[in-house]
Write a protein that holds these residues in place. Structure first.
Motif, PDB file in Angstrom:
ATOM      1  N   THR A 131      23.921  46.299  85.441  1.00  0.00           N
ATOM      2  CA  THR A 131      24.583  46.912  86.593  1.00  0.00           C
ATOM      3  C   THR A 131      24.161  48.341  86.856  1.00  0.00           C
ATOM      4  O   THR A 131      23.889  48.718  88.006  1.00  0.00           O
ATOM      5  CB  THR A 131      26.115  46.874  86.391  1.00  0.00           C
ATOM      6  OG1 THR A 131      26.492  45.648  85.781  1.00  0.00           O
ATOM      7  CG2 THR A 131      26.835  47.032  87.714  1.00  0.00           C
ATOM      8  N   GLU A 132      24.101  49.139  85.827  1.00  0.00           N
ATOM      9  CA  GLU A 132      23.840  50.564  86.010  1.00  0.00           C
ATOM     10  C   GLU A 132      22.462  50.849  86.597  1.00  0.00           C
ATOM     11  O   GLU A 132      22.239  51.941  87.144  1.00  0.00           O
ATOM     12  CB  GLU A 132      23.985  51.291  84.666  1.00  0.00           C
ATOM     13  CG  GLU A 132      25.426  51.488  84.207  1.00  0.00           C
ATOM     14  CD  GLU A 132      26.113  50.226  83.725  1.00  0.00           C
ATOM     15  OE1 GLU A 132      27.349  50.247  83.551  1.00  0.00           O
ATOM     16  OE2 GLU A 132      25.429  49.195  83.508  1.00  0.00           O
ATOM     17  N   TYR A 134      20.651  48.295  88.544  1.00  0.00           N
ATOM     18  CA  TYR A 134      20.356  47.409  89.677  1.00  0.00           C
ATOM     19  C   TYR A 134      21.539  47.332  90.640  1.00  0.00           C
ATOM     20  O   TYR A 134      21.719  46.333  91.329  1.00  0.00           O
ATOM     21  CB  TYR A 134      19.994  46.009  89.167  1.00  0.00           C
ATOM     22  CG  TYR A 134      18.637  45.929  88.506  1.00  0.00           C
ATOM     23  CD1 TYR A 134      17.484  45.708  89.248  1.00  0.00           C
ATOM     24  CD2 TYR A 134      18.509  46.089  87.122  1.00  0.00           C
ATOM     25  CE1 TYR A 134      16.240  45.633  88.644  1.00  0.00           C
ATOM     26  CE2 TYR A 134      17.266  46.013  86.504  1.00  0.00           C
ATOM     27  CZ  TYR A 134      16.135  45.784  87.272  1.00  0.00           C
ATOM     28  OH  TYR A 134      14.894  45.728  86.665  1.00  0.00           O
ATOM     29  N   ARG A 135      22.322  48.382  90.687  1.00  0.00           N
ATOM     30  CA  ARG A 135      23.583  48.373  91.432  1.00  0.00           C
ATOM     31  C   ARG A 135      23.407  47.980  92.903  1.00  0.00           C
ATOM     32  O   ARG A 135      24.128  47.126  93.423  1.00  0.00           O
ATOM     33  CB  ARG A 135      24.224  49.755  91.313  1.00  0.00           C
ATOM     34  CG  ARG A 135      25.625  49.859  91.855  1.00  0.00           C
ATOM     35  CD  ARG A 135      26.243  51.202  91.509  1.00  0.00           C
ATOM     36  NE  ARG A 135      26.826  51.220  90.174  1.00  0.00           N
ATOM     37  CZ  ARG A 135      26.409  51.995  89.179  1.00  0.00           C
ATOM     38  NH1 ARG A 135      25.378  52.803  89.340  1.00  0.00           N
ATOM     39  NH2 ARG A 135      27.015  51.959  88.014  1.00  0.00           N
ATOM     40  N   ASP A 136      22.466  48.575  93.599  1.00  0.00           N
ATOM     41  CA  ASP A 136      22.286  48.292  95.027  1.00  0.00           C
ATOM     42  C   ASP A 136      21.836  46.852  95.250  1.00  0.00           C
ATOM     43  O   ASP A 136      22.313  46.172  96.170  1.00  0.00           O
ATOM     44  CB  ASP A 136      21.269  49.265  95.648  1.00  0.00           C
ATOM     45  CG  ASP A 136      21.788  50.691  95.709  1.00  0.00           C
ATOM     46  OD1 ASP A 136      23.024  50.878  95.591  1.00  0.00           O
ATOM     47  OD2 ASP A 136      20.971  51.621  95.872  1.00  0.00           O
ATOM     48  N   ASP A 137      20.907  46.373  94.427  1.00  0.00           N
ATOM     49  CA  ASP A 137      20.441  44.994  94.556  1.00  0.00           C
ATOM     50  C   ASP A 137      21.563  44.003  94.276  1.00  0.00           C
ATOM     51  O   ASP A 137      21.691  42.970  94.946  1.00  0.00           O
ATOM     52  CB  ASP A 137      19.273  44.735  93.599  1.00  0.00           C
ATOM     53  CG  ASP A 137      18.020  45.512  93.981  1.00  0.00           C
ATOM     54  OD1 ASP A 137      17.860  45.843  95.171  1.00  0.00           O
ATOM     55  OD2 ASP A 137      17.204  45.792  93.081  1.00  0.00           O
ATOM     56  N   SER A 139      24.775  44.480  94.679  1.00  0.00           N
ATOM     57  CA  SER A 139      25.757  44.517  95.769  1.00  0.00           C
ATOM     58  C   SER A 139      25.373  43.585  96.909  1.00  0.00           C
ATOM     59  O   SER A 139      26.243  43.038  97.599  1.00  0.00           O
ATOM     60  CB  SER A 139      25.891  45.948  96.298  1.00  0.00           C
ATOM     61  OG  SER A 139      26.396  46.812  95.312  1.00  0.00           O
ATOM     62  N   ALA A 140      24.077  43.393  97.114  1.00  0.00           N
ATOM     63  CA  ALA A 140      23.603  42.562  98.226  1.00  0.00           C
ATOM     64  C   ALA A 140      23.232  41.147  97.793  1.00  0.00           C
ATOM     65  O   ALA A 140      22.797  40.342  98.623  1.00  0.00           O
ATOM     66  CB  ALA A 140      22.389  43.223  98.879  1.00  0.00           C
ATOM     67  N   GLU A 266      28.295  57.499  85.212  1.00  0.00           N
ATOM     68  CA  GLU A 266      28.528  56.083  84.923  1.00  0.00           C
ATOM     69  C   GLU A 266      29.897  55.899  84.267  1.00  0.00           C
ATOM     70  O   GLU A 266      30.166  56.480  83.217  1.00  0.00           O
ATOM     71  CB  GLU A 266      27.434  55.524  84.011  1.00  0.00           C
ATOM     72  CG  GLU A 266      26.071  55.420  84.666  1.00  0.00           C
ATOM     73  CD  GLU A 266      26.060  54.446  85.836  1.00  0.00           C
ATOM     74  OE1 GLU A 266      26.990  53.601  85.928  1.00  0.00           O
ATOM     75  OE2 GLU A 266      25.124  54.529  86.652  1.00  0.00           O
ATOM     76  N   ASN A 322      29.524  43.101  87.849  1.00  0.00           N
ATOM     77  CA  ASN A 322      28.605  42.658  88.891  1.00  0.00           C
ATOM     78  C   ASN A 322      29.340  41.933  90.015  1.00  0.00           C
ATOM     79  O   ASN A 322      29.038  42.135  91.199  1.00  0.00           O
ATOM     80  CB  ASN A 322      27.539  41.743  88.289  1.00  0.00           C
ATOM     81  CG  ASN A 322      26.561  42.492  87.408  1.00  0.00           C
ATOM     82  OD1 ASN A 322      26.312  43.670  87.611  1.00  0.00           O
ATOM     83  ND2 ASN A 322      26.007  41.814  86.415  1.00  0.00           N
ATOM     84  N   LEU A 325      30.915  44.250  92.523  1.00  0.00           N
ATOM     85  CA  LEU A 325      29.950  44.768  93.494  1.00  0.00           C
ATOM     86  C   LEU A 325      29.606  43.716  94.542  1.00  0.00           C
ATOM     87  O   LEU A 325      29.528  44.010  95.742  1.00  0.00           O
ATOM     88  CB  LEU A 325      28.682  45.216  92.773  1.00  0.00           C
ATOM     89  CG  LEU A 325      28.784  46.457  91.889  1.00  0.00           C
ATOM     90  CD1 LEU A 325      27.502  46.656  91.090  1.00  0.00           C
ATOM     91  CD2 LEU A 325      29.075  47.702  92.732  1.00  0.00           C
ATOM     92  N   GLU A 331      33.999  48.783  91.522  1.00  0.00           N
ATOM     93  CA  GLU A 331      33.205  48.298  90.391  1.00  0.00           C
ATOM     94  C   GLU A 331      33.998  48.234  89.091  1.00  0.00           C
ATOM     95  O   GLU A 331      33.716  47.411  88.219  1.00  0.00           O
ATOM     96  CB  GLU A 331      31.988  49.204  90.212  1.00  0.00           C
ATOM     97  CG  GLU A 331      31.004  48.759  89.165  1.00  0.00           C
ATOM     98  CD  GLU A 331      29.792  49.678  89.079  1.00  0.00           C
ATOM     99  OE1 GLU A 331      29.265  49.842  87.969  1.00  0.00           O
ATOM    100  OE2 GLU A 331      29.373  50.229  90.117  1.00  0.00           O
TER     101      GLU A 331
END
Length: 342
Positions: A131-132, A134-137, A139-140, A266, A322, A325, A331
């Motif tokens: 998560t820390e 790949y957060r943006d990926d 989320s989508a 974080e 995850n 998100l 989160e």
């Protein structure tokens, strides 16, 4: 808004851990639970510590109506997950806790897991679930692949250092100890109390552990060149917890500052003061990872130690992080439980 959740493979340790965490979640409702051999049973009978919860009965996967399910946690064995996930309705978001979608290269998957991938069409859309990083990926994403618990621990100790180029990439040693719940709940002779207690031993020595594939993939991607680490796991006579002692060449103060800067915002990564090191007993039952840095007596060498709970931050807690998100939730929802001590 309440999100409808299904957990497949709920009679295993990670399934039970997901239920424990979701029980405190403000906007998730468990509407379906699956099991194979224990289908037809109540969760309170399988796991008495969950008796206080009102939960659906365990059923076979093909008995579940997924019409109104928003997200599925797939806590099934490797290879089984692929076959199940590719049959789920495409509108459903999925967090897979197995290894089936962790490796981007299908040839690498076949090499490490001994059989061809049966859902290659899904591999391209899967997002690696650390998560820390790949957060943006995440989320989508529709499909997120949870990391290996050992792989997560080593990456928390090393990723920022590799990205910053401040350690020797050809001199990395990960010496890791893990609790027995990481091996799952299936009956195995070597995990019997009389076989395991009062001792500790290394396993998968010399590069045989499957989580090495994740280290190779992720560290090489961060570095922009091949990176191979030495990694030896050890099995401890403990239920929960992982502690990774990582040996690197680099300036200890610079290493500590680099990690502290990387993790300062974080919520679940706790950097200890320089010279202090973590313990599994201080993260037990929580979604926190503690990281410490100590200078070695040999100049230019540093020891980085990371500790987390393999069932929580290493698996089910990470999965819930995850899912939050993916569903547009906070989160940290359902995950701020303090560690259990003593």
């Amino acid at each position: 808004m309440t999100h409808k959740i299904a957990i497949l493979g709920a009679s295993g340790y990670t399934g039970a851990e997901l239920i424990r965490l979701i029980a405190t979640h403000p906007s998730m409702e468990i509407t379906a639970l699956s099991a194979d051999r224990k289908a037809g049973m109540q969760m309170g009978d399988v796991f008495p510590h969950l008796r206080h919860l009102s939960l659906p009965k365990l059923v076979k996967i093909d008995e579940i109506d997924f019409t109104h399910v928003d997200l599925v946690f797939c806590a099934l064995p490797h290879a089984t997950s692929q076959a199940v996930i590719k049959k789920l309705p495409s509108k459903i978001k999925v967090v897979d806790l197995s290894a089936d979608f962790r490796l981007r290269d299908l040839a690498e998957y076949e090499k490490w897991y001994g059989k061809p991938h049966s859902a290659p069409e899904l591999q391209g859309e899967a997002v690696y679930g650390l998560t820390e990083f790949y957060r943006d990926d995440i989320s989508a994403a529709r499909l997120v692949a949870g990391t290996g618990c050992n792989a997560a621990t080593g990456q928390f100790a090393l990723r920022p250092l590799i990205a910053a180029g401040i350690i020797d990439l050809d001199e990395i040693i990960i010496d890791l100890k893990t609790g027995v719940s990481g091996a799952g709940r299936s009956l195995k002779e070597n995990l019997l109390h009389a076989e395991l207690s009062e001792g500790a031993h290394a396993y998968a020595v010399g590069g045989a552990h499957r989580h090495l594939a994740e280290f190779d993939q992720e560290f090489s991607a961060v570095a922009g060149r091949p990176v191979k680490v030495q990694f030896t796991p050890h099995l401890l006579p403990a239920n929960r917890g992982i502690v990774a002692t990582v040996y690197v060449k680099g300036d200890p103060k610079v290493i500590h500052k680099t990690l502290a800067d990387a993790y300062k915002n974080e919520p679940f990564i706790v950097m200890l003061p320089f010279g202090e090191h973590p313990s599994t007993r201080h993260v037990r039952g929580s979604n926190f990872c503690h990281v410490g840095v100590v200078g070695d007596r040999i100049a230019g060498r540093t020891i980085v130690i990371a500790a987390l709970d393999n069932l929580t931050k290493g698996s089910s807690g990470q999965a819930l992080q995850n899912a939050n998100l993916m569903l547009g939730e906070d989160e940290t929802a359902g995950l701020m439980l303090a560690p259990v001590f003593p």
